[in-house]
Design an enzyme around this catalytic site. Sequence first.
Site, short mmCIF file in Angstrom:
data_model
loop_
_atom_site.label_atom_id
_atom_site.label_comp_id
_atom_site.label_asym_id
_atom_site.label_seq_id
_atom_site.Cartn_x
_atom_site.Cartn_y
_atom_site.Cartn_z
N GLU A 134 8.69 46.09 -26.87
CA GLU A 134 8.08 47.09 -25.99
C GLU A 134 8.72 47.09 -24.59
O GLU A 134 8.93 48.16 -23.99
CB GLU A 134 6.57 46.82 -25.85
CG GLU A 134 5.82 47.85 -25.03
CD GLU A 134 5.87 49.23 -25.66
OE1 GLU A 134 5.19 49.46 -26.65
OE2 GLU A 134 6.62 50.10 -25.13
N ILE A 141 5.80 51.10 -19.36
CA ILE A 141 5.27 52.26 -20.12
C ILE A 141 5.23 51.89 -21.60
O ILE A 141 6.27 51.52 -22.17
CB ILE A 141 6.17 53.51 -19.93
CG1 ILE A 141 6.29 53.88 -18.45
CG2 ILE A 141 5.62 54.68 -20.73
CD1 ILE A 141 7.22 55.06 -18.18
N GLY A 192 18.30 45.31 -4.15
CA GLY A 192 18.32 44.48 -5.37
C GLY A 192 18.01 45.27 -6.63
O GLY A 192 17.65 44.69 -7.65
N LYS A 210 18.36 52.42 -24.08
CA LYS A 210 16.93 52.69 -24.29
C LYS A 210 16.74 53.92 -25.18
O LYS A 210 15.90 53.93 -26.08
CB LYS A 210 16.24 52.88 -22.94
CG LYS A 210 16.27 51.62 -22.07
CD LYS A 210 15.88 51.91 -20.62
CE LYS A 210 15.98 50.65 -19.76
NZ LYS A 210 15.88 50.91 -18.32
N GLY A 307 10.57 45.67 -13.06
CA GLY A 307 9.84 44.79 -12.15
C GLY A 307 9.05 43.74 -12.92
O GLY A 307 8.77 43.89 -14.11
#
Length: 431
Positions: A134, A141, A192, A210, A307
């Site tokens: 996932e 998401i 970054g 993806k 993140g």
Amino acid sequence: MSSSPAPLRLGIAGLGTVGIGVVKIIRKHAALLQARTGRPLVITAVSARSKDKDRGVNLSDYAWEDDPVALAKRDDIDIFVELMGGSDGPAKDATEAAIASGKDVVTANKAMLALHGQPLALAAETAGRVIRFEAAVAGGIPVVKSLTEGLAGNEITRVMGVMNGTCNYILTRMEATGQGYNALFEEADKLGYLEADPNLDVGGIDAGHKLALLASIAFGTQVNFDGVALEGIQRISIDDIHRAADMGFRIKLLGVAQMTGRGLEQRMTPCLVPADSPLGQLEGGTNMVVLEGDSVDQIVLRGPGAGEGPTASAVMSDVIEIARGTRLSTFGQPATTLQAAPPAQAATPAPYYLRLHLADKPGALAKIATVLGNEGISIDRMRQYDHSENSAPVLIVTHKTTRTTLDAAMAAFDKTGVLDGAPVAIRIENI
Ligand code: NAP
Ligand code: HSE
């Protein structure tokens, strides 16, 4: 006498942004996770390159392995959580070792699955194990689960999306600040945002990985990253951003996958999309995926694509799925049944945005119009902007045509002798 349920034991390889995020969730939400899965989730052992690095989290409760392959083979883990990254090398070696030694695998590694997804899925199924990913697509998401489970009753007709936050950040900041690509690339670097190899981001490769994974689930095909037509955002100029905005469009690095009569179309390229569409309004590093099915029509998923927290959240959703006893095929159906779909040789026709600098002399525009006419390309709109002493920027919006036809026209432009610099062509996606 009721016995307490056996804990589900995790081995985590990779203690960077995502790995440490997973450790934090498991420590913070131990009771909640047990309530939701019916059994304790525990970390048995971890691995990273440097044992001594301060990672801001106490790891002393967990056994340490220098070698992720040794971690994957340990008898005291049930799930191998691969969070190192890299399409080959330790990530792939350890994933193969985990499957061979009877472990389920959870990974966030889009590069590894985009390039090796089919053999890994076959190996897992042969061994009776699962691979879940996932976190590999659009970070927080839940798009893999939406396609695999929520929309499983649909024939999927199209998958689209903005799946690289860094590119969307650069493009939206170009429009907001009026600065060029290079300045915003440097800004993204300082923040970054860029991968260690920035070309993975700005070259469209990361987003292409993806898209290839989603296409496999959506169309029941073997994952085929080589079949993705790729173009990065490096050539998008501030002029293009402004001209697109003048016409009511925004430029996005847009992925589109659809099954056509000509084969599986997969492309990750800059496109003009209507500024008032959900994709057009997507700002900054956020991701958006649009899924279309014959019964559901269209759903739009939007959220953080990267993140620590969002990506670890997605990893945990896979761990919880396994803890609950749900066992899904890697790409939504047995790997032996996935078709080897031939890639479409040409993309579906679309209108195009063309920006050219023409010599400011009589007949220049007529020569360009003649070339387009000769190639069977019809002009929808045309505009000439302020010009310098010798050249005039001209913007042409064509009616629908194919990229192959447009490329032939652009090659013929070269022979007219009226072009000043290379023309820019960007597909317009009316969504
Ligand atoms: P990262 O911060 O660079 O962390 C990578 C970790 O892997 C580090 O702890 C590193 O060890 C360890 N590692 C690397 N090579 C190793 C080796 N040979 N043996 C053992 N450990 C090794 O990476 P990340 O951002 O967490 O990304 C991890 C995965 O998640 C990648 O597949 C990435 O594409 C994917 N992902 C990341 C995000 C995101 O927002 N960061 C979003 C979606 C997907 P040291 O710490 O000791 O160097
Ligand atoms: N480099 C990726 C991005 C990270 O910018 O979206 C998440 O996969």
